[in-house]
Write an enzyme that holds these catalytic residues in place. Structure first.
Site, short mmCIF file in Angstrom:
data_model
loop_
_atom_site.label_atom_id
_atom_site.label_comp_id
_atom_site.label_asym_id
_atom_site.label_seq_id
_atom_site.Cartn_x
_atom_site.Cartn_y
_atom_site.Cartn_z
N SER A 1 0.85 -1.19 0.00
CA SER A 1 0.00 0.00 0.00
C SER A 1 0.89 1.23 0.00
O SER A 1 2.05 1.18 0.44
CB SER A 1 -0.89 0.01 1.25
N TYR A 23 -1.45 -0.65 10.64
CA TYR A 23 -1.75 -1.02 9.26
C TYR A 23 -0.61 -0.59 8.34
O TYR A 23 -0.09 -1.39 7.54
CB TYR A 23 -3.06 -0.39 8.79
#
Length: 251
Positions: free
Chosen positions: A138, A151
């Site tokens: 990501s 995350y």
């Protein structure tokens, strides 16, 4: 990789994973799709054909269930040329000082531990077949934001693990790519917000975000490159998204 290539895609029941299953099958691949939701996998098989899609129902965090499912793969799907480590999640947007440690551990177990465990499991066959690994990281791996804490850290791990795998696998013919998307409209944000549809919709409103199909096309392109080419990392965002500014807290 030959004409009878087989891919294993984790998290194949929705979002980027489902779109990747469809894209690879359209390109002539056989695909093993993993996921927890049996009904969704069965629906995909009914649509796409049991000769091209093999469902494997398990939670990626459950290594025993994973190993049973992999051992039961039909002969035509047993030799895996491409691993797409797509399964992952974010839970919550709380800042670290207010975060739920159980949610942190779930993200680490899913995004890190399960990914490396499955990779290790399949790596001997991927080396033997001079295959490829695509890991879903990501932009959060590179650009921190408030509430991204664990995350973002898990995705930074995925990026660095991909680069380290590439180094270790030099000379084997195995290709490794880290795909690092920005804003993609899938169930991801719905899960992150505990099923709050309004919160999910408000994030994407007016932003023209990327779609699962956009990322799946990128994965398919990487998978179908000639075997002498390796794409190390790909970072992609919708045009509407850019880099966050620095935070400034004033007295």
């Amino acid at each position: 990789m030959g004409n009878r290539r087989t891919a294993l895609v984790t998290g194949g029941t929705s979002g980027i994973g489902e779109a990747t299953v469809r894209a690879l099958i359209a390109a002539g691949w056989r695909v093993i799709a993993t996921g927890r939701r049996r009904a969704r996998l069965e629906t995909l098989v009914a649509e796409l054909g049991a000769d091209r899609l093999c469902p494997a129902v398990f939670d990626v965090r459950d290594e025993a269930a994973r190993d049973i499912a992999l051992a039961a793969l039909p002969h035509d799907f047993a030799d895996i040329d491409l691993l797409v480590n797509n399964a992952g999640l974010a839970l919550g947007m709380a800042r670290a000082q207010e975060a739920d440690v159980a949610a942190w551990k779930t993200m680490i177990d899913t995004n890190v531990t399960a990914l490396v465990s499955l990779t290790a499991k399949l790596l001997p066959g991927l080396v033997e077949r001079r295959g490829a690994i695509v890991n879903l990281s990501s932009v959060a791996a590179s650009y921190p934001y408030a509430g991204g804490n664990v995350y973002g850290a898990t995705k930074a791990f995925v990026r660095q693990f991909s680069l380290s795998l590439r180094s270790d696998l030099a000379g084997t013919g195995v290709r490794v790519t880290s795909i690092e998307p920005g804003m993609v409209e899938t169930e991801f944000t719905l899960v992150r917000n505990g099923g709050d549809r309004a919160a999910s919709d408000s994030l994407y409103a007016g932003a023209d975000p990327m779609t699962g199909d956009d990322i799946a096309r990128t994965i398919r392109w990487v998978a179908d490159l000639p075997p002498h080419l390796n794409i190390n990392t790909i970072e992609l965002m919708p045009v509407s998204q850019s880099f966050a500014g620095f935070q400034v807290v004033r007295a």
